[in-house]
Design a protein around this motif. Structure first.
Motif, PDB file in Angstrom:
ATOM      1  N   ASP A 598       0.793  -1.229   0.000  1.00 43.66           N
ATOM      2  CA  ASP A 598       0.000   0.000   0.000  1.00 43.66           C
ATOM      3  C   ASP A 598       0.825   1.279   0.000  1.00 43.66           C
ATOM      4  OD1 ASP A 598      -0.037   0.844   3.220  1.00 43.66           O
ATOM      5  OD2 ASP A 598       0.098  -1.296   2.874  1.00 43.66           O
ATOM      6  N   HIS A 599       2.148   1.176  -0.032  1.00 48.45           N
ATOM      7  CA  HIS A 599       3.008   2.357  -0.089  1.00 48.45           C
ATOM      8  C   HIS A 599       3.698   2.435  -1.453  1.00 48.45           C
ATOM      9  CE1 HIS A 599       2.814   1.626   4.313  1.00 48.45           C
ATOM     10  NE2 HIS A 599       2.797   2.943   4.373  1.00 48.45           N
ATOM     11  N   LEU A 600       3.668   3.609  -2.043  1.00 48.75           N
ATOM     12  CA  LEU A 600       4.433   3.829  -3.262  1.00 48.75           C
ATOM     13  C   LEU A 600       5.917   3.778  -2.948  1.00 48.75           C
ATOM     14  CD1 LEU A 600       2.430   6.877  -4.682  1.00 48.75           C
ATOM     15  CD2 LEU A 600       2.225   4.484  -5.387  1.00 48.75           C
ATOM     16  N   ASN A 601       6.714   3.342  -3.906  1.00 43.97           N
ATOM     17  CA  ASN A 601       8.163   3.442  -3.729  1.00 43.97           C
ATOM     18  C   ASN A 601       8.638   4.813  -4.206  1.00 43.97           C
ATOM     19  OD1 ASN A 601       8.355   3.269  -6.588  1.00 43.97           O
ATOM     20  ND2 ASN A 601       8.519   1.036  -6.496  1.00 43.97           N
ATOM     21  N   GLU A 602       9.925   5.065  -4.157  1.00 42.76           N
ATOM     22  CA  GLU A 602      10.445   6.376  -4.537  1.00 42.76           C
ATOM     23  C   GLU A 602      10.096   6.723  -5.982  1.00 42.76           C
ATOM     24  OE1 GLU A 602      14.581   6.873  -3.696  1.00 42.76           O
ATOM     25  OE2 GLU A 602      14.416   6.188  -1.637  1.00 42.76           O
ATOM     26  N   VAL A 603      10.200   5.741  -6.867  1.00 42.37           N
ATOM     27  CA  VAL A 603       9.869   5.979  -8.275  1.00 42.37           C
ATOM     28  C   VAL A 603       8.383   6.283  -8.420  1.00 42.37           C
ATOM     29  CG1 VAL A 603       9.787   4.929 -10.574  1.00 42.37           C
ATOM     30  CG2 VAL A 603      11.776   4.557  -9.099  1.00 42.37           C
ATOM     31  N   GLY A 604       7.557   5.479  -7.740  1.00 42.76           N
ATOM     32  CA  GLY A 604       6.117   5.688  -7.801  1.00 42.76           C
ATOM     33  C   GLY A 604       5.700   7.042  -7.250  1.00 42.76           C
ATOM     34  N   ALA A 605       6.326   7.471  -6.144  1.00 45.91           N
ATOM     35  CA  ALA A 605       5.999   8.764  -5.551  1.00 45.91           C
ATOM     36  C   ALA A 605       6.345   9.908  -6.499  1.00 45.91           C
ATOM     37  CB  ALA A 605       6.731   8.927  -4.221  1.00 45.91           C
ATOM     38  N   ARG A 606       7.480   9.768  -7.184  1.00 44.64           N
ATOM     39  CA  ARG A 606       7.875  10.820  -8.132  1.00 44.64           C
ATOM     40  C   ARG A 606       6.926  10.863  -9.341  1.00 44.64           C
ATOM     41  NH1 ARG A 606      12.082  13.821  -8.303  1.00 44.64           N
ATOM     42  NH2 ARG A 606      13.194  12.535  -6.759  1.00 44.64           N
ATOM     43  N   LEU A 607       6.596   9.681  -9.874  1.00 45.36           N
ATOM     44  CA  LEU A 607       5.660   9.622 -11.003  1.00 45.36           C
ATOM     45  C   LEU A 607       4.285  10.144 -10.606  1.00 45.36           C
ATOM     46  CD1 LEU A 607       6.592   6.140 -12.547  1.00 45.36           C
ATOM     47  CD2 LEU A 607       7.065   8.401 -13.515  1.00 45.36           C
ATOM     48  N   TYR A 608       3.874   9.865  -9.391  1.00 50.61           N
ATOM     49  CA  TYR A 608       2.585  10.360  -8.878  1.00 50.61           C
ATOM     50  C   TYR A 608       2.584  11.882  -8.848  1.00 50.61           C
ATOM     51  CZ  TYR A 608      -1.423  10.598  -5.608  1.00 50.61           C
ATOM     52  OH  TYR A 608      -2.619  10.853  -4.995  1.00 50.61           O
ATOM     53  N   GLY A 609       3.663  12.456  -8.336  1.00 52.92           N
ATOM     54  CA  GLY A 609       3.764  13.914  -8.295  1.00 52.92           C
ATOM     55  C   GLY A 609       3.728  14.528  -9.680  1.00 52.92           C
ATOM     56  N   GLU A 610       4.464  13.949 -10.620  1.00 55.09           N
ATOM     57  CA  GLU A 610       4.484  14.462 -11.987  1.00 55.09           C
ATOM     58  C   GLU A 610       3.103  14.365 -12.633  1.00 55.09           C
ATOM     59  OE1 GLU A 610       6.780  16.019 -13.482  1.00 55.09           O
ATOM     60  OE2 GLU A 610       8.596  15.599 -12.303  1.00 55.09           O
ATOM     61  N   ALA A 611       2.379  13.291 -12.314  1.00 59.17           N
ATOM     62  CA  ALA A 611       1.083  13.060 -12.954  1.00 59.17           C
ATOM     63  C   ALA A 611       0.008  14.037 -12.482  1.00 59.17           C
ATOM     64  CB  ALA A 611       0.635  11.621 -12.696  1.00 59.17           C
ATOM     65  N   VAL A 612       0.106  14.525 -11.227  1.00 56.64           N
ATOM     66  CA  VAL A 612      -0.999  15.333 -10.682  1.00 56.64           C
ATOM     67  C   VAL A 612      -0.597  16.763 -10.355  1.00 56.64           C
ATOM     68  CG1 VAL A 612      -2.015  13.233  -9.714  1.00 56.64           C
ATOM     69  CG2 VAL A 612      -0.615  14.697  -8.244  1.00 56.64           C
ATOM     70  N   LYS A 613       0.629  17.163 -10.639  1.00 59.48           N
ATOM     71  CA  LYS A 613       1.109  18.471 -10.173  1.00 59.48           C
ATOM     72  C   LYS A 613       0.254  19.627 -10.691  1.00 59.48           C
ATOM     73  CE  LYS A 613       4.694  18.708 -13.790  1.00 59.48           C
ATOM     74  NZ  LYS A 613       6.160  18.672 -14.022  1.00 59.48           N
ATOM     75  N   GLU A 614      -0.216  19.563 -11.940  1.00 62.24           N
ATOM     76  CA  GLU A 614      -1.014  20.664 -12.474  1.00 62.24           C
ATOM     77  C   GLU A 614      -2.374  20.715 -11.791  1.00 62.24           C
ATOM     78  OE1 GLU A 614      -1.163  20.295 -16.692  1.00 62.24           O
ATOM     79  OE2 GLU A 614       1.011  20.611 -16.954  1.00 62.24           O
ATOM     80  N   ARG A 615      -3.002  19.560 -11.617  1.00 64.66           N
ATOM     81  CA  ARG A 615      -4.309  19.526 -10.937  1.00 64.66           C
ATOM     82  C   ARG A 615      -4.170  19.944  -9.473  1.00 64.66           C
ATOM     83  NH1 ARG A 615      -6.960  13.851 -12.965  1.00 64.66           N
ATOM     84  NH2 ARG A 615      -4.852  13.393 -13.691  1.00 64.66           N
ATOM     85  N   PHE A 616      -3.104  19.506  -8.853  1.00 63.85           N
ATOM     86  CA  PHE A 616      -2.857  19.875  -7.459  1.00 63.85           C
ATOM     87  C   PHE A 616      -2.699  21.392  -7.337  1.00 63.85           C
ATOM     88  CE2 PHE A 616      -0.626  20.305  -3.477  1.00 63.85           C
ATOM     89  CZ  PHE A 616      -1.030  19.227  -2.709  1.00 63.85           C
ATOM     90  N   ALA A 617      -1.950  21.991  -8.254  1.00 68.49           N
ATOM     91  CA  ALA A 617      -1.726  23.444  -8.214  1.00 68.49           C
ATOM     92  C   ALA A 617      -3.030  24.198  -8.399  1.00 68.49           C
ATOM     93  CB  ALA A 617      -0.714  23.832  -9.286  1.00 68.49           C
ATOM     94  N   ARG A 618      -3.900  23.713  -9.307  1.00 64.47           N
ATOM     95  CA  ARG A 618      -5.180  24.387  -9.516  1.00 64.47           C
ATOM     96  C   ARG A 618      -6.050  24.295  -8.263  1.00 64.47           C
ATOM     97  NH1 ARG A 618      -4.834  21.984 -14.722  1.00 64.47           N
ATOM     98  NH2 ARG A 618      -6.221  20.286 -14.079  1.00 64.47           N
ATOM     99  N   ALA A 619      -6.002  23.149  -7.597  1.00 65.15           N
ATOM    100  CA  ALA A 619      -6.830  22.967  -6.402  1.00 65.15           C
ATOM    101  C   ALA A 619      -6.399  23.902  -5.277  1.00 65.15           C
ATOM    102  CB  ALA A 619      -6.758  21.518  -5.928  1.00 65.15           C
ATOM    103  N   LEU A 620      -5.101  24.204  -5.231  1.00 64.23           N
ATOM    104  CA  LEU A 620      -4.575  25.063  -4.167  1.00 64.23           C
ATOM    105  C   LEU A 620      -4.313  26.471  -4.695  1.00 64.23           C
ATOM    106  CD1 LEU A 620      -4.008  22.155  -2.941  1.00 64.23           C
ATOM    107  CD2 LEU A 620      -2.162  23.272  -1.681  1.00 64.23           C
ATOM    108  N   GLN A 621      -5.235  26.968  -5.484  1.00 57.96           N
ATOM    109  CA  GLN A 621      -5.080  28.343  -5.944  1.00 57.96           C
ATOM    110  C   GLN A 621      -4.968  29.252  -4.726  1.00 57.96           C
ATOM    111  OE1 GLN A 621      -4.703  29.626  -9.013  1.00 57.96           O
ATOM    112  NE2 GLN A 621      -4.702  27.553  -9.871  1.00 57.96           N
TER     113      GLN A 621
END
Length: 628
Positions: A598-621
């Motif tokens: 149930d825990h992402l590894n370092e690679v998974g955590a980085r890919l997760y961040g890259e995949a959602v960074k734009e949506r995350f930024a919009r949510a935290l306007q």
């Protein structure tokens, strides 16, 4: 003179186990081991099945005390002979178990899991595993029900009792035996009760001192005259049976134990032994039950590693019924083989080795066991790259400890986001780096193992070794909260939301945040798996095909956390659990995303961040908080 001669003859008879076996006691052993096995298969079937261990302790206390008192009074007791006989009784099958288990562990366990197993193996070799398991905690290691040698704690306690406590019985003058044993029994029972009731310590469960009263209850039976009338025998037998039956169904492992609650089943066992029930029509004389009692030691030795192996493969406490039946069949088959070819022959006088030969065999076995299994495991398993087996370097993140300023992302920014939560927030440290760099903000990540570090968190629910760090990390989070406008909360919701006390604490936290005009962004849990990914990869390499897939619980509890968030206008759910990255979880292409189930590894955590960074930024306007 006649009394002395009689005592010596009785002592001589005690050396021949076949002459001292009582069918009622053998059936009690059978009852005890069957209860334990049922409990370990599924504790909902028999909530108090673990009490079978305590019944074993009472029986051992009776048998050993009887032997010691008779031989001492006859002047024939030898401590060396006593220790040799105990080792001869316990060691052959026990070391056969350790040898077989260590070899299978070296073949089947991942490198990380074998490294978690091997310390328990080394302690078990020297009958010291109870003290190891008393403080065992490895969040990323095997669960307790997957530890193949966990059950050796009781054998360690028993051997420690034989070597260190039972000889003290020799020092008690005959006329003070009953009063001294009764006083010791009472004091240690109160001690165990205090430790379990007021200190909530897991260590006491595995403690020799906490278990000594159970042996001494057996000693009291050895000192007592059997009931003189048939009526008294029947009353004692029936009272004992009632106490054991009620205990097996109404005492469970969530109650404070041992201590006072250990008395009913132990006194029940003592009453049945004391009654010397001799009705041949009684269940105590049922031949299959007596035979089960004869092989009860081997059954106890082998049942647990077999069940643990199946549960390790499935990654779950509850096994499919078909696998349960196969496991039961293996337990019976292997235990019978152990009894027939290892345990039984070593009890025969012709098979007994001299102390010197026995010591040489044991030393050779120990040295070989310490060297060979690790070499097998490390040669069979090619370790995965580090970034695929962890979500971050534990020595560089503020997880269950403070390390530096806990800042991720753009360290030069004057805008800050606070991220708190359990290990499902800790796994987002690299994610926070990616997000923070993209948004040009710094993200302070403060987390705690198993613990959402907010005020009023029900800390007593989580494993004892991480409670202190939960409290200290909550204090650190409280300090950071005072200067934060934007808070990201992440957690393993399919674990945390099962606690009503946590739900209350979470609502209080969200109310306080609203009163402070703070925005809270709750991250949905990423998909979890039905099996640890590293294990699945290991099993596939061995030609096995484990049941690997997504666990539906994560989706269910993401909906529940969303329902809670709807009640607060300052709270927003960020659910990225169904993005393309997770379509074929646990892999993205051929890249493993997870470090376990149930825990992402370092690679998974980085890919997760890259995949959602734009949506995350919009949510935290904006507004975003500015650092002081």
């Amino acid at each position: 003179m006649n009394a002395t001669v009689a005592l010596r003859k009785k002592a001589e008879n005690m050396t021949n186990s076949n002459k001292t076996l009582r069918n009622d006691i053998q059936s009690m052993r059978a009852l005890a081991v069957i209860a334990v096995i049922i409990f370990h298969i599924d504790k909902t079937w028999l909530p108090g099945g673990f009490l079978g261990v305590d019944i074993f302790f009472v029986i051992s206390g009776f048998v050993i005390s009887n032997l010691i008192f008779i031989k001492k009074d006859a002047g024939t007791f030898s401590f060396i002979d006593f220790c040799t006989s105990r080792l001869r009784r316990i060691a052959p099958a026990y070391f056969a178990l350790l040898f077989a288990t260590s070899l299978l562990a070296s073949l089947l366990l991942t490198t990380n899991d074998f490294n978690a197993f091997f310390p328990s193996f080394k302690r078990a070799l020297f009958f010291y595993s109870n003290n190891y398991f008393a403080t065992y905690y490895d969040y990323f290691g095997p669960q307790g029900y997957e530890l193949p040698l966990l059950h050796t704690w009781s054998l360690a306690v028993e051997m420690q009792y034989y070597l260190f406590i039972s000889p003290l019985l020799l020092l008690i003058p005959k006329k003070y035996r009953t009063s001294a044993i009764l006083a010791t029994l009472s004091i240690l029972t109160l001690y165990a009760s205090y430790e379990t009731l007021y200190k909530h310590s897991n260590e006491i469960y595995y403690s020799l001192l906490a278990r000594v009263p159970e042996f001494l209850i057996g000693s009291m039976v050895a000192l007592s005259q059997a009931p003189k009338t048939v009526t008294h025998k029947k009353v004692a037998y029936r009272a004992g049976l009632i106490l054991i039956t009620l205990s097996l169904f109404f005492i469970n492992d969530s109650l404070p134990f041992p201590g006072i609650l250990a008395l009913p089943p132990c006194i029940g066992a003592a009453l049945i032994i004391w009654s010397q029930h001799k009705n041949p029509k009684s269940w105590l004389f049922y031949p299959p039950l007596v035979f089960t009692g004869n092989i009860s030691y081997s059954l106890y030795l082998w049942h647990w590693p077999i069940l643990a192996g199946f549960k390790y493969y499935y990654g779950d406490y509850n096994l499919p019924m078909g696998s349960t039946l196969i496991a039961i069949g293996l337990i019976v088959l292997v235990s019978y083989a152990s009894y027939t070819w290892v345990e039984g022959p070593m009890r025969r006088p012709k098979a007994r080795l001299s102390p010197l030969t026995m010591a040489a065999v044991v030393i050779t076995f120990i040295l070989g066991s310490l060297v060979i299994p690790p070499k097998i495991n490390h040669h069979l398993t090619t370790p995965l790259p580090t970034e695929l087996t962890r979500y971050a370097d534990q020595q560089t993140i503020c997880h269950s400890q403070m390390m530096g300023d806990c800042i991720r992302g753009d360290r030069e920014s004057n805008k800050e986001i606070l991220m708190i939560g359990d290990s499902h927030a800790a796994q987002l440290n690299i994610f926070a780096d990616v997000i923070g760099q993209f948004m040009k903000v710094r993200i302070r990540v403060i987390t705690a193992s198993s613990c959402i570090n907010i005020d009023n968190f029900d800390v007593e629910r989580i494993p004892e070794p991480v409670r202190k760090s939960c409290i200290t990390q909550t204090e650190e989070a409280d300090k950071a909260l005072l200067g934060s406008q934007d808070i990201v909360l992440a957690g393993r919701w399919d674990y945390q939301l099962k606690s009503p006390e946590f739900v209350i604490a979470l609502n209080k936290f969200l109310v306080t945040a609203r009163e402070r005009n703070q925005r809270v962004f709750i991250l949905a849990q990423v998909p979890s798996l039905t099996l640890n990914l590293q294990r699945a990869i290991k099993f596939e390499a061995l030609g096995l095909h484990p049941p690997l897939g997504k666990n539906p619980d994560a989706d269910e509890y993401n909906l529940k956390i969303s329902e809670i968030a709807k009640h607060y206008p300052n709270v927003k759910i960020l659910d990225y659990s169904h993005i393309e990255l997770f379509n074929n979880a646990p892999f993205f292409g051929h890249t493993p995303l997870y470090s376990d189930s149930d825990h992402l590894n370092e690679v998974g955590a980085r890919l997760y961040g890259e995949a959602v960074k734009e949506r995350f930024a919009r949510a935290l306007q904006p507004p975003l908080s500015t650092a002081n």
